[in-house]
Structures are given as structure tokens and as C-alpha cells.
Design a protein around this motif. Structure first.
Motif, PDB file in Angstrom:
ATOM      1  N   ARG A 459       0.821  -1.212   0.000  1.00  0.00           N
ATOM      2  CA  ARG A 459       0.000   0.000   0.000  1.00  0.00           C
ATOM      3  C   ARG A 459       0.857   1.267   0.000  1.00  0.00           C
ATOM      4  O   ARG A 459       0.494   2.286  -0.592  1.00  0.00           O
ATOM      5  N   LEU A 460       1.994   1.199   0.689  1.00  0.00           N
ATOM      6  CA  LEU A 460       2.874   2.367   0.766  1.00  0.00           C
ATOM      7  C   LEU A 460       3.724   2.526  -0.492  1.00  0.00           C
ATOM      8  O   LEU A 460       3.999   3.642  -0.932  1.00  0.00           O
ATOM      9  N   ASN A 461       4.134   1.408  -1.074  1.00  0.00           N
ATOM     10  CA  ASN A 461       5.109   1.418  -2.157  1.00  0.00           C
ATOM     11  C   ASN A 461       4.440   1.601  -3.527  1.00  0.00           C
ATOM     12  O   ASN A 461       4.721   0.886  -4.479  1.00  0.00           O
ATOM     13  N   VAL A 462       3.543   2.604  -3.595  1.00  0.00           N
ATOM     14  CA  VAL A 462       2.883   2.882  -4.877  1.00  0.00           C
ATOM     15  C   VAL A 462       3.863   3.568  -5.813  1.00  0.00           C
ATOM     16  O   VAL A 462       4.066   3.156  -6.955  1.00  0.00           O
ATOM     17  N   VAL A 463       4.472   4.639  -5.321  1.00  0.00           N
ATOM     18  CA  VAL A 463       5.495   5.339  -6.102  1.00  0.00           C
ATOM     19  C   VAL A 463       6.748   5.442  -5.222  1.00  0.00           C
ATOM     20  O   VAL A 463       6.814   6.287  -4.346  1.00  0.00           O
ATOM     21  N   PRO A 464       7.737   4.575  -5.437  1.00  0.00           N
ATOM     22  CA  PRO A 464       8.955   4.649  -4.628  1.00  0.00           C
ATOM     23  C   PRO A 464       9.954   5.669  -5.194  1.00  0.00           C
ATOM     24  O   PRO A 464      10.059   5.840  -6.408  1.00  0.00           O
ATOM     25  N   ILE A 465      10.656   6.338  -4.295  1.00  0.00           N
ATOM     26  CA  ILE A 465      11.725   7.260  -4.692  1.00  0.00           C
ATOM     27  C   ILE A 465      12.973   6.897  -3.904  1.00  0.00           C
ATOM     28  O   ILE A 465      12.950   6.883  -2.669  1.00  0.00           O
ATOM     29  N   ASP A 466      14.061   6.616  -4.609  1.00  0.00           N
ATOM     30  CA  ASP A 466      15.339   6.330  -3.969  1.00  0.00           C
ATOM     31  C   ASP A 466      16.155   7.623  -3.919  1.00  0.00           C
ATOM     32  O   ASP A 466      16.495   8.185  -4.976  1.00  0.00           O
ATOM     33  N   VAL A 467      16.430   8.087  -2.724  1.00  0.00           N
ATOM     34  CA  VAL A 467      17.243   9.296  -2.578  1.00  0.00           C
ATOM     35  C   VAL A 467      18.707   8.867  -2.485  1.00  0.00           C
ATOM     36  O   VAL A 467      19.088   8.118  -1.585  1.00  0.00           O
ATOM     37  N   PRO A 468      19.538   9.312  -3.396  1.00  0.00           N
ATOM     38  CA  PRO A 468      20.944   8.867  -3.396  1.00  0.00           C
ATOM     39  C   PRO A 468      21.702   9.432  -2.197  1.00  0.00           C
ATOM     40  O   PRO A 468      21.457  10.563  -1.778  1.00  0.00           O
ATOM     41  N   PRO A 469      22.636   8.666  -1.650  1.00  0.00           N
ATOM     42  CA  PRO A 469      23.467   9.180  -0.564  1.00  0.00           C
ATOM     43  C   PRO A 469      24.430  10.229  -1.104  1.00  0.00           C
ATOM     44  O   PRO A 469      24.678  10.318  -2.323  1.00  0.00           O
ATOM     45  N   LEU A 470      25.019  11.017  -0.234  1.00  0.00           N
ATOM     46  CA  LEU A 470      25.902  12.093  -0.661  1.00  0.00           C
ATOM     47  C   LEU A 470      27.157  11.572  -1.361  1.00  0.00           C
ATOM     48  O   LEU A 470      27.691  12.240  -2.251  1.00  0.00           O
ATOM     49  N   ARG A 471      27.604  10.392  -1.003  1.00  0.00           N
ATOM     50  CA  ARG A 471      28.807   9.849  -1.644  1.00  0.00           C
ATOM     51  C   ARG A 471      28.568   9.536  -3.113  1.00  0.00           C
ATOM     52  O   ARG A 471      29.516   9.350  -3.880  1.00  0.00           O
ATOM     53  N   GLU A 472      27.302   9.448  -3.544  1.00  0.00           N
ATOM     54  CA  GLU A 472      26.973   9.269  -4.952  1.00  0.00           C
ATOM     55  C   GLU A 472      26.648  10.600  -5.619  1.00  0.00           C
ATOM     56  O   GLU A 472      26.248  10.642  -6.781  1.00  0.00           O
ATOM     57  N   ARG A 473      26.815  11.689  -4.862  1.00  0.00           N
ATOM     58  CA  ARG A 473      26.543  13.029  -5.384  1.00  0.00           C
ATOM     59  C   ARG A 473      27.764  13.921  -5.151  1.00  0.00           C
ATOM     60  O   ARG A 473      27.626  15.084  -4.743  1.00  0.00           O
ATOM     61  N   VAL A 474      28.937  13.392  -5.395  1.00  0.00           N
ATOM     62  CA  VAL A 474      30.164  14.148  -5.125  1.00  0.00           C
ATOM     63  C   VAL A 474      30.162  15.475  -5.867  1.00  0.00           C
ATOM     64  O   VAL A 474      30.639  16.497  -5.348  1.00  0.00           O
ATOM     65  N   ALA A 475      29.607  15.490  -7.058  1.00  0.00           N
ATOM     66  CA  ALA A 475      29.583  16.724  -7.851  1.00  0.00           C
ATOM     67  C   ALA A 475      28.747  17.808  -7.200  1.00  0.00           C
ATOM     68  O   ALA A 475      28.909  19.001  -7.519  1.00  0.00           O
ATOM     69  N   ASP A 476      27.841  17.428  -6.306  1.00  0.00           N
ATOM     70  CA  ASP A 476      26.971  18.418  -5.654  1.00  0.00           C
ATOM     71  C   ASP A 476      27.609  19.040  -4.414  1.00  0.00           C
ATOM     72  O   ASP A 476      27.088  20.029  -3.881  1.00  0.00           O
TER      73      ASP A 476
END
Length: 616
Positions: A459-476
Motif C-alpha cells: 500500500r505504501l510502495n505505490v510510487v517509490p523514490i530512492d534518494v541517493p546518498p551524498l557519496r553518490e553526489r560528489v559533484a553536488d
């Protein structure tokens, strides 16, 4: 022994004399008794066992004006009011048959023709064997008492006429709290008739069943103490709708201080209660707004991993679909939830956040669904839960994986039926809320361990969103560093003109297990402690420092890990999340299924988001 006539004659004569003396004594006793009865200031009389009139005392004759001859036999009955005579005789015959003492009321005519009310009491006189030999009776004038009672009845009728014109609900009750009258305002509101007030279950017909059960003991205790009190409960209107009333109970006492009536007045406070609910709702929303203002205001970054999340937000924001945000601690899951709300059609309504892990299990039901007054110890007033406060808006359930089992059941009902029940009530309350949940935990593992309901996950997992950890966003990281330096610099009254390149490289080399939240804390610490106009980080301020050589290796490894993760996610997307089998992702990647499954877990890939949604 020879018979002696003379002796026998003497004995007989003596016996006769003794009998005469006994009869004389009896007659004298009777005479004295009648003299006593004649002189007592009360109408008194005696009747034979068969009911025949034997004696009426002097006072009785003087009062009625009837002579002994006129009142002989049944002649005394003419002194009884014609309307009372039949009933009086029926009661008298009943007492004769029962042999028990009793009393009757009837109007007795005075010598001047005036009738007055009398209370007639009778008592049987029995001999040694218990046989009734006579009845004695008295008549006591109760005309004044009757007049008083009549006046009281008239006063009560007049009081009822007055209460009927008062535009407030009023119910009159006896000393024990049983309703005996309701004014016209009450009847108009409830749609009931006057006879319904004194019928059984009157109170059950007009008050909300939840309030009756909740307030029964309180009301009974207050009635027993005999002092004014007040309670709040819902009363049913004739159209079936319930409204809140403040009901004040006031006792009415007689001259002896005894409670003879309770007057309960009801004041409609439904608008006030609704206003209080709205105020509490606004207060909660205000607290949430303050919490939001204390966080960074927008999502900062331009990496592909972040842009992928932003594209998802743009697509789903306008819908009302339930969203499940997955990500490590500190990745900004609440910021993603707020971003969805700000871009939705509910932006003008409340955004209510709840940290499910921070609320004690004993209080989480009340916190989420609210409670009624008296629902448990300490529940001194009715309280709205977070779902009602978010009605029309969005509720964010952070750390949803920490919900206890019983709340998971209630949450499933909320998602299925879109309604809640307050603690202490069984009334379903419909809600219109968009639900966004988030967790850093692996819900599938919790389901496998029996700690999370599988049906709730679906019921909860209708639209899942994976938020990437900061180590996968080094450019940010450079953008985030500038953003936080500006924010905390303004707060501290400092201005930094440049960022030390070595420090920036150090920040980019660090793996940030605490993600953006950890970066935010480090930047704030640097801003506070750093002197001069150059922003510089001391390596020891980071939780774990890395040698330069290791940083290069770490950076290369991070790139390889990211590429590996992207390849696996692409294969999972092609196979709809299937791992094993000829058409599975493992075959496409040329890996054993077990090895691929291990990599998926190590890289924290949510394989379920690639599956085709199951019908609920």
C-alpha cells in the motif's frame, strides 16, 4: 362425698358475683377507654371485625355535626365526599381482608358543609390467639398539606411554562438524575415528544453513545455529591447530526436542604469546539512551518543522481498517489517530501510531519489519530491527531519502518478506507490526506523477519523514490558547501570571500556516512570556529580522514561502484526486477543469481521498484 345443695348454691352465687364484677370492670374499662378516646384532640373511631361501625368519638361528631343515631351503621358515610366514597370503601374492604394496618385519604365534610382532606389510619386489635377483636382508627386533617402540594404542583407547572419559552435546552430530573421533563427547546432540537422524556432510554436516544460510556461514572459521582457540575457531550439533532453541548447541572433543594430536582441546561458549543479544532490544526501547521524554516529551503545540486529524483518529483507531485521515499539517514527525505507537497494541488493546505521513531509506542496511536477526553489517564481534553490536522493536505510519516504492529494495522485501514478512529471512540472519521512515507530501513527485510506487514508495504510502495546518498553526489558537494556557508555565515554575521581548495577536496574525498545532515553540521562548525575570510576545514573535524593516496584510490573505486550500480539497475529495469532465470538480470549480466543478489544488497539497490506493481 355427699352432695350438699346449700353448699352448691353458695358456690354458684359466688361465681355469678365474680362474673358480674368482671363484667362491671370490663364495662368500666370500655367506658374509660371511650372517655379517653372522646377527650383526645383527634377524630377517632372503632369498628367491629366484620366492618360494622361501633363507636365514633366526640370529636368526630363535633366535626361532622352528625349525631350518634345519624352516623350509626353506614350513616357515617354521608360525611365522606361523594367522589371519594367508593374508592375509600374499596380500600377499607381490602384492609379488612388482609388484616393489616393501613391508611387512606379522603375528603370529610365539616359541620358547616365544607370538605377538607383527611388522612385515615387504621390498626387492628388482636386477642391472645391473634384473632382480630376490633379495629381502631384516626383521622388527621391534611388539607394544608394538600394545599401546599397543589401549590407546588402549580408552581412546577408555571416553572415548566417559563422554561418552555427559554431558548435553551433544559431537562428537569428527579434526585437520582432520571429525566421527568424537557422544555420545548429540547423537544424541538431532538424531535422527541414530551412522553419520550419519561420513557426508558431517553438519555441513550439523544446523547452520543461514546460520550454516554465515557461520562457515565463522572455523572453518577457528581449527582451523588449533590453539587453543581458540568460536562461536555454530543447531543443528537432531529436530523441525526450530533453537536457538542456544554451541560450544566444545578440541584434544587427543599427547606430541609434535600435535593428534590436537578435542572440540566444545555448550551450549544459546537462552533466553539470546531474553532478550537481549527486553532489546534493551525498551531500544529505553524509548528511544522517553524520546523521547515529551520531546514534548508530548497534542494541543492545538479548531479545526474539528483536530477533523476527531481524528474520523479515533477511527474508525481500533481497526483495524490502514496509515495515511499527510501534513503539513508541524512539524505534529505523530508526535504523531498516537502518538495512534493509544494508542487502539488495541496500546497495551500497543511504539511504535517511525524517522526514515527521518536514517539513512544504507548502514545503513537494518540499522536496519529487523536483521542477523546477521558480516553486514558491524562486525557483531560479532546485532542486532534496528526491525520486530522493534515486533512486536505499532506502527512509525512518519517521512519515508517519503526511503526509497532498494532499501528501498522490501523495504518493499513487508513490507506484502504481513508478514515481514522480516535483513541477512546469507535466513530469513523473520513480524511482526505496525501500520505508520503519514508524510511532508511530495508522494509523487505523487515517483512521477511515478520516485523512489517507485507500488505502495508504494498500500500505504501505505490510510487517509490530512492534518494541517493551524498557519496553518490560528489559533484553536488561544492554547491552544498557554498549554500551552507552563505546560510550559516549570515546567521553568524560572517562573510567568507573564498573557499580553501584543499578543504573542498577533503570534503569531496570524505564518504559522508551521515550524508547531507553530517555535511551541514560540519559546515556550521567551520563557520563558527573559522577566523578570517577564507573558509578552511581542519581534517580532524571530520569523523574519518583519508590519506591523499587513499583518496585517489577511493575516488576511482567510487566511480567504479557507481558504474556497477548503474549497470545492475539498467538490467533490473529491462527484466522488471527479475533476477534469476533465462530472462533475469543475472543472465543478462553474466553473473550467478546469488552473486547478483549479494551485489544488490551491498549497493543498496531497491530491486522492488523495478517490479510491475501488483494489483491490491
Amino acid at each position: 362425698m355427699t352432695y350438699n345443695p346449700a353448699m352448691a348454691s353458695v358456690k354458684y352465687q359466688r361465681s355469678q358475683e365474680a362474673l358480674e364484677r368482671a363484667l362491671d370492670e370490663l364495662r368500666n374499662s370500655e367506658k374509660k377507654l371511650r372517655q379517653v378516646i372522646d377527650t383526645i384532640p383527634t377524630l377517632a373511631w372503632s369498628i367491629l371485625p366484620d366492618g360494622a361501625n361501633e363507636f365514633l368519638n366526640k370529636r368526630w361528631h363535633e366535626y361532622t355535626g352528625l349525631s350518634a343515631d345519624e352516623s350509626h351503621g353506614s350513616g357515617w358515610q354521608v360525611a365522606i365526599h361523594p367522589e371519594d366514597r367508593v374508592l375509600l370503601l374499596q380500600k377499607w374492604q381490602g384492609l379488612l381482608a388482609s388484616g393489616e394496618p393501613g391508611e387512606m385519604e379522603a375528603r370529610l365534610r365539616r359541620y358547616d358543609g365544607v370538605f377538607r382532606w383527611f388522612l385515615m389510619r387504621v390498626e387492628p386489635l388482636r386477642d391472645e390467639t391473634g384473632k382480630i377483636v376490633k379495629w381502631y382508627g384516626t383521622c388527621t386533617d391534611i388539607e394544608t398539606l394538600k394545599e401546599t402540594e397543589a401549590k407546588l404542583r402549580e408552581d412546577e407547572r408555571e416553572l415548566r411554562r417559563i422554561t418552555d419559552v427559554i431558548p435553551q435546552a433544559i431537562v428537569v430530573q428527579d434526585p437520582s438524575g432520571v429525566p421527568i421533563h424537557a422544555n420545548q427547546t429540547t423537544l424541538d432540537y431532538t424531535g422527541l415528544k414530551a412522553e419520550d422524556v419519561i420513557a426508558p432510554l431517553f438519555r441513550e436516544r439523544i446523547f452520543h453513545p461514546d460520550d454516554l460510556e465515557r461520562l457515565r461514572e463522572v455523572r453518577e459521582t457528581a449527582l451523588a455529591h449533590g453539587v453543581p457540575f458540568e460536562i461536555e457531550q454530543r447531543a443528537r439533532r432531529k436530523d441525526g447530526q450530533y453537536r457538542w453541548f456544554l451541560i450544566r447541572y444545578n440541584p434544587f433543594r427543599n427547606d430541609q436542604g434535600q435535593v428534590t430536582r436537578w435542572y440540566a441546561t444545555g448550551t450549544d458549543i459546537d462552533d466553539r469546539v470546531r474553532a478550537e479544532e481549527r486553532t489546534r490544526n493551525e498551531n500544529v501547521a505553524l509548528r511544522e512551518q517553524i520546523d521547515r524554516d529551520s531546514m534548508f529551503e530548497d534542494i541543492v545540486g545538479s548531479s545526474e543522481a539528483l536530477r533523476r529524483v527531481l524528474r520523479q518529483i515533477a511527474k508525481l507531485a500533481s497526483s495524490d498517489s502514496t509515495v515511499l521515499i527510501l534513503g539513508e539517514t541524512g539524505t534529505g527525505k523530508e526535504l523531498i517530501a516537502r518538495s512534493i507537497h509544494k508542487r502539488s494541488n495541496r500546497v495551500d493546505r497543511a504539511f504535517i510531519g511525524v517522526n514515527c521513531a521518536a514517539i513512544p509506542q504507548s502514545l503513537i496511536a494518540s499522536e496519529l489519530f487523536g483521542h477523546e477526553k477521558g480516553a486514558f489517564t491524562g486525557a483531560t481534553q479532546r485532542r486532534l491527531g496528526r491525520f486530522e490536522s493534515a486533512n486536505g493536505g499532506t502527512i509525512f510519516l518519517d521512519e515508517v519502518g519503526d511503526l509497532p504492529p498494532e499501528i501498522q494495522v490501523a495504518m493499513l485501514r487508513v490507506l484502504q478506507e481513508r478514515e481514522i478512529e480516535r483513541v477512546g471512540s469507535n466513530k469513523a472519521i473520513p480524511i482526505d490526506v496525501r500520505i508520503i512515507a519514508a524510511t532508511h530501513r530495508n522494509l523487505n527485510s523487515l517483512v521477511a523477519d515478520g516485523k512489517f506487514r507485507e500488505d502495508l508495504l504494498y500500500r505504501l510502495n505505490v510510487v517509490p523514490i530512492d534518494v541517493p546518498p551524498l557519496r553518490e553526489r560528489v559533484a553536488d558537494i561544492p554547491l552544498l558547501v557554498e549554500y551552507f556557508i552563505d546560510r550559516f555565515g549570515k546567521k553568524a554575521g560572517k562573510k567568507f570571500r573564498r573557499i580553501d581548495k584543499k578543504s573542498l577536496g577533503l570534503l569531496q574525498a570524505y564518504d559522508w556516512p551521515g550524508n547531507i545532515r553530517e555535511l551541514q553540521n560540519v559546515i556550521e562548525r567551520v563557520v563558527i570556529l573559522c577566523e578570517g575570510e577564507t573558509f578552511s576545514v581542519d581534517e580532524t573535524w571530520l569523523r574519518r580522514t583519508l590519506p591523499v593516496a587513499h583518496r585517489r584510490t577511493s575516488t576511482l573505486n567510487r566511480v567504479l561502484v557507481r558504474q556497477e550500480k548503474e549497470m545492475i539497475e539498467a538490467a533490473l529495469a529491462e527484466t522488471n526486477g527479475r533476477i534469476s532465470g533465462q530472462s533475469g538480470a543475472a543472465t543478462k549480466l553474466g553473473l550467478p543469481a546469488r552473486t547478483l543478489d549479494s551485489k544488490i544488497k551491498r549497493l543498496r539497490i531497491n530491486k522492488y521498484r523495478f517490479k510491475v506493481p501488483r494489483a491490491s
